[in-house]
Design a protein around this motif. Structure first.
Motif, mmCIF file in Angstrom:
data_model
loop_
_atom_site.group_PDB
_atom_site.id
_atom_site.type_symbol
_atom_site.label_atom_id
_atom_site.label_comp_id
_atom_site.label_asym_id
_atom_site.label_seq_id
_atom_site.Cartn_x
_atom_site.Cartn_y
_atom_site.Cartn_z
ATOM 1 N N GLN A 123 -4.323 4.052 -2.780
ATOM 2 C CA GLN A 123 -5.580 4.742 -3.064
ATOM 3 C C GLN A 123 -5.333 5.977 -3.923
ATOM 4 O O GLN A 123 -6.090 6.266 -4.853
ATOM 5 C CB GLN A 123 -6.265 5.171 -1.767
ATOM 6 C CG GLN A 123 -7.028 4.067 -1.061
ATOM 7 C CD GLN A 123 -7.772 4.604 0.131
ATOM 8 O OE1 GLN A 123 -7.180 4.814 1.187
ATOM 9 N NE2 GLN A 123 -9.061 4.829 -0.024
ATOM 10 N N ASP A 139 -8.272 1.888 8.240
ATOM 11 C CA ASP A 139 -8.633 0.469 8.204
ATOM 12 C C ASP A 139 -7.425 -0.406 8.529
ATOM 13 O O ASP A 139 -7.537 -1.408 9.249
ATOM 14 C CB ASP A 139 -9.178 0.092 6.820
ATOM 15 C CG ASP A 139 -10.506 0.778 6.509
ATOM 16 O OD1 ASP A 139 -11.163 1.250 7.456
ATOM 17 O OD2 ASP A 139 -10.868 0.849 5.323
ATOM 18 N N GLN A 140 -6.266 -0.045 8.007
ATOM 19 C CA GLN A 140 -5.056 -0.828 8.255
ATOM 20 C C GLN A 140 -4.676 -0.793 9.733
ATOM 21 O O GLN A 140 -4.311 -1.818 10.321
ATOM 22 C CB GLN A 140 -3.913 -0.293 7.390
ATOM 23 C CG GLN A 140 -4.103 -0.566 5.915
ATOM 24 C CD GLN A 140 -3.366 0.414 5.038
ATOM 25 O OE1 GLN A 140 -2.694 1.336 5.522
ATOM 26 N NE2 GLN A 140 -3.483 0.234 3.733
ATOM 27 N N GLU A 196 0.796 -1.226 0.000
ATOM 28 C CA GLU A 196 0.000 0.000 0.000
ATOM 29 C C GLU A 196 0.832 1.281 0.000
ATOM 30 O O GLU A 196 0.317 2.352 -0.314
ATOM 31 C CB GLU A 196 -0.918 0.014 1.227
ATOM 32 C CG GLU A 196 -1.925 -1.125 1.258
ATOM 33 C CD GLU A 196 -3.089 -0.890 0.322
ATOM 34 O OE1 GLU A 196 -3.387 0.280 0.035
ATOM 35 O OE2 GLU A 196 -3.697 -1.875 -0.121
ATOM 36 N N GLU A 205 -13.904 5.120 2.278
ATOM 37 C CA GLU A 205 -12.911 4.083 2.522
ATOM 38 C C GLU A 205 -11.608 4.755 2.921
ATOM 39 O O GLU A 205 -10.860 5.241 2.079
ATOM 40 C CB GLU A 205 -12.686 3.223 1.280
ATOM 41 C CG GLU A 205 -11.681 2.108 1.533
ATOM 42 C CD GLU A 205 -11.330 1.328 0.275
ATOM 43 O OE1 GLU A 205 -11.732 1.766 -0.827
ATOM 44 O OE2 GLU A 205 -10.659 0.296 0.388
ATOM 45 N N CYS A 206 -11.363 4.828 4.207
ATOM 46 C CA CYS A 206 -10.113 5.385 4.734
ATOM 47 C C CYS A 206 -9.175 4.216 4.987
ATOM 48 O O CYS A 206 -9.123 3.669 6.093
ATOM 49 C CB CYS A 206 -10.370 6.176 6.006
ATOM 50 S SG CYS A 206 -11.421 7.622 5.778
ATOM 51 N N ARG A 207 -8.448 3.836 3.966
ATOM 52 C CA ARG A 207 -7.662 2.616 4.069
ATOM 53 C C ARG A 207 -6.552 2.730 5.105
ATOM 54 O O ARG A 207 -6.157 1.738 5.705
ATOM 55 C CB ARG A 207 -7.084 2.250 2.697
ATOM 56 C CG ARG A 207 -6.701 0.780 2.589
ATOM 57 C CD ARG A 207 -6.272 0.421 1.183
ATOM 58 N NE ARG A 207 -7.361 0.542 0.236
ATOM 59 C CZ ARG A 207 -7.211 0.385 -1.086
ATOM 60 N NH1 ARG A 207 -6.022 0.125 -1.585
ATOM 61 N NH2 ARG A 207 -8.251 0.507 -1.881
ATOM 62 N N PHE A 266 -5.544 7.835 4.271
ATOM 63 C CA PHE A 266 -5.557 7.014 3.076
ATOM 64 C C PHE A 266 -4.189 6.392 2.827
ATOM 65 O O PHE A 266 -3.188 6.837 3.377
ATOM 66 C CB PHE A 266 -5.966 7.850 1.856
ATOM 67 C CG PHE A 266 -7.200 8.676 2.077
ATOM 68 C CD1 PHE A 266 -8.431 8.079 2.243
ATOM 69 C CD2 PHE A 266 -7.134 10.062 2.151
ATOM 70 C CE1 PHE A 266 -9.575 8.835 2.457
ATOM 71 C CE2 PHE A 266 -8.263 10.827 2.364
ATOM 72 C CZ PHE A 266 -9.489 10.209 2.523
ATOM 73 N N SER A 267 -4.159 5.379 1.987
ATOM 74 C CA SER A 267 -2.895 4.765 1.598
ATOM 75 C C SER A 267 -2.454 5.325 0.247
ATOM 76 O O SER A 267 -3.258 5.883 -0.506
ATOM 77 C CB SER A 267 -3.045 3.248 1.495
ATOM 78 O OG SER A 267 -3.843 2.893 0.378
ATOM 79 N N SER A 279 -9.334 -3.878 -6.479
ATOM 80 C CA SER A 279 -8.640 -4.861 -5.652
ATOM 81 C C SER A 279 -7.288 -5.250 -6.225
ATOM 82 O O SER A 279 -6.463 -5.831 -5.534
ATOM 83 C CB SER A 279 -9.509 -6.120 -5.509
ATOM 84 O OG SER A 279 -9.752 -6.686 -6.790
ATOM 85 N N ASN A 339 -12.192 6.172 -2.729
ATOM 86 C CA ASN A 339 -12.245 6.328 -1.280
ATOM 87 C C ASN A 339 -13.662 6.585 -0.788
ATOM 88 O O ASN A 339 -13.869 6.875 0.368
ATOM 89 C CB ASN A 339 -11.339 7.487 -0.830
ATOM 90 C CG ASN A 339 -11.889 8.820 -1.263
ATOM 91 O OD1 ASN A 339 -12.247 8.978 -2.406
ATOM 92 N ND2 ASN A 339 -11.944 9.771 -0.362
#
Length: 646
Positions: A122, A470-471, A98, A465-467, A118-119, A138, A453
């Motif tokens: 993204q 999330d991570q 990421e 989507e706040c990766r 975010f990553s 994905s 996102n």
């Protein structure tokens, strides 16, 4: 002295460390005939410090930068001392998948601390020229040298308003703001039933905004607990003093910079004329962002019991520290946190000011600046066209309506600025490149619009989507804490092994605050000294580190208390005087410096790995060469670059 393979910073950038994620073969054997007794928490902490001392280059000092062990050999020693590090290998996988730009740029980013939304993957989901959505969200992008991308996921537009009115009647805001607000409150375990929130430009804006609305005319005291100079705290102090506040600060005992408990307790417990009346505002960070010193949460309870409103500076918390904070137990009246967008990029973002709903009534109606709206980039461009020509202060009521079809064309994250370190960057930095060209790509049905996102639901609300968050959630507190604990303590131990040659054991560096300690934070304050025992200018160290693609910070330690036995050392340690700076007009002026200690700072984020810490160690070790600075100055001149100012 030990003579081993010389580390080469250029060689380090050619590839990642082999075997970083492998389990160590190091084991501690237990006598088979004895039943081991349960260990106490204190015993675990002692054992941790003893293990670090025993296995990190035991009985070894390095007086020559060419004698340092290689990266691989150092990692082997590290693995013996901290076998539990192998259990955090999932972080290395996340970093590789990421945040692969860190490997391509060979950038060791140690100059800010905080939490990213975010990553980088993204950010790369859209083609930089057409901004079309990737065919498969994905699928991992094929690694390639990172591009400079200016278009943000969203921007901010400043607004002037009444904080109290906004908290009471501001509503949920746009669907974008509501979605990000919900995600952040879930991440911090903060209930909307208990707290309300506003977005601010950064941490400094949040502190200033609160100070302008807090009733310092009646609750006259402001008490802060910071061992370093903070722009946010300075802004709060300036605003509160204009309202007649009495400002007090905790002191920190030299040399370990622990809170001077006796003095702080006296300031907190000082008698009130009226017991029902609040004393004022107590501002508390759980640990120092500069030295890594952690402070007992008990101070908040003591303050609350003695009639103080409490502001928790959660910007100093680690990525998952709120899981163990006990918000329901301490329940601060105010809480400030900040988020940046993407780690390793320009870390702009926003701040969040939370106010306990039962405390809102205490605030005064005051028109202030600092609050912001979050605006999709297409709408942000529209705002610029309709504004009166200023980039930083746009209309208080943004002239846009968030539509699902507009969200579908919103672009990716851009170049932001984490508060405190990048305070000089303004909102206009998010405006560059925000124009989104039209595309012939057929739009998706209105019930689900992918943004990379964000996803839009049929009821008009959206999910973000706040990766990055999330991570962190997937890793959890234990993995993140254990990893940071291993890395920061190895770094401290390794730095303390550097000794100037022919100087009767004078160490190359001095570390301020906690050294090897189980529960220290992942931040470090230190200085480098030359062969004469004189401190190398921290700004010079910072600039030279940047030449090696290592980003370090700079800070000022202050409010230091010296016991009688350290009075002679006080005059040598504290720096006084004035510095010469250039004003806006270009004229030179003298600026007073608060007595303190200027330091170099390093902060380890949750994505930091062993190679990051090793690269910093190898860089600092070069100062063992008495001619290192002169060689670097000559190299700058030879390359026709601007000479470093000493």
């Amino acid at each position: 002295m030990r003579k081993l393979q010389s580390p080469n910073l250029k060689e380090l950038s050619q590839g990642c460390l082999q075997g970083c994620c492998k389990s160590s073969s190091f084991t501690v054997s237990q006598p088979q005939n004895k039943v081991s007794k349960p260990r106490t928490s204190a015993a675990c902490r002692r054992d941790f410090a003893a293990t670090t001392t025993s296995y990190i280059f035991p009985n070894t000092q390095f007086a020559n930068h060419e004698s340092l062990p290689s990266l691989q050999e150092s990692f082997n020693e590290f693995s013996k001392a901290y076998p539990q590090y192998s259990e955090t290998s999932v972080v290395d996988q996340i970093r590789a998948q990421e945040y692969y730009h860190l490997s391509f740029s060979h950038h060791t980013c140690l100059d800010y601390i905080g939490i990213g939304l975010f990553s980088y993957s993204q950010l790369e989901k859209y083609d930089s020229s057409t901004h079309q959505i990737a065919s498969s969200s994905s699928r991992l992008p094929t690694p390639s040298p990172p591009r400079i991308l200016d278009t943000p996921f969203f921007g901010v537009s400043y607004k002037i308003g009444n904080l109290k009115t906004q908290l009471l009647h501001g509503g949920q805001g746009s669907p974008l703001e509501s979605a990000i607000k919900k995600r952040i409150m879930d991440f911090l375990n903060i209930s909307e039933n208990d707290y309300c929130m506003v977005f601010t430009a950064n941490k400094t804006s949040a502190f200033k905004l609160l100070a302008e609305s807090y009733p310092f005319q009646s609750n006259r005291k402001l008490l802060t607990v910071y061992d370093y100079k903070s722009e946010a705290v300075e802004a709060m102090i300036n605003s509160s003093e204009k309202k007649g506040a009495q400002v007090m600060s905790a002191e920190f005992s030299w040399p370990r910079l622990r809170i001077h408990s006796g003095n702080l307790r006296k300031m907190i417990e000082r008698k009130r004329k009226k017991k029902k009346k609040k004393r004022g505002l107590f501002v508390f960070p759980p640990h120092s962002r500069t030295t890594g010193a952690r402070y007992p949460y008990l101070w908040m309870s003591i303050a609350q019991e003695n009639g103080w409103h409490v502001l928790l500076d959660a910007c100093a918390l680690g990525p998952k520290d709120m899981d163990s904070f006990g918000l329901s137990l301490y329940r601060p009246d105010f809480l400030v946190c900040s988020f940046y967008k993407v780690f390793g990029e320009s870390p702009s973002g926003f701040g969040c000011l939370f106010v306990k709903k039962s405390t809102v009534s205490v605030l005064e109606a005051s028109t202030s600046s600092g609050m912001v709206n979050l605006v999709p980039s297409k709408n942000l461009l529209q705002l610029i066209d309709e504004s009166s020509g200023t980039d930083t202060e746009l209309d208080p009521a943004p002239k846009y309506k968030l539509q699902e079809e507009e969200l579908a064309m919103s672009s990716q994250p851009g170049k932001p600025a984490e508060e405190e370190i990048f305070e000089t960057q303004k909102a206009e930095t998010t405006l560059k490149g925000s124009e989104t060209p039209e595309t012939s790509e057929p739009r998706k049905p209105a019930d689900l619009v992918e943004l990379g996102n964000a996803k839009s639901k049929g009821n008009g609300s959206i999910e973000i989507e706040c990766r990055g968050l999330d991570q962190v959630d997937s890793l959890g507190l234990i993995v993140i804490s254990n990893r940071a604990r291993c890395l920061i303590n190895w770094l401290v131990s390794a730095l303390m092994k550097l000794q100037l040659p022919n100087t009767e054991g004078i160490p190359l560096i001095r570390i301020y605050g906690p050294k090897i300690k189980f529960d220290r934070g992942p931040a470090l304050a230190f200085n480098v000294f030359d062969w004469k025992g004189e401190k190398v200018d921290p700004v010079l160290v910072q600039k030279l580190a940047d030449r090696s693609n290592i980003s370090l910070g700079y800070g000022l330690l202050h409010h230091i208390w010296f016991a009688d036995k350290y009075q002679e050392e006080k005059d040598k340690v504290l720096e006084k005087g004035a510095s010469e700076t250039k004003g806006k007009s270009g004229h030179k002026r003298k600026e007073k410096i608060e007595p303190g200690v200027t330091v170099v700072t390093a902060a380890l984020g949750f994505l930091a790995n062993f190679e990051d810490t090793y690269r910093l160690w190898a860089f600092v070790a070069q100062f063992l060469d008495a001619d290192f600075v002169e060689k670097e100055r000559w190299r700058y001149t030879a390359l026709n670059q601007k000479t470093i100012e000493v």
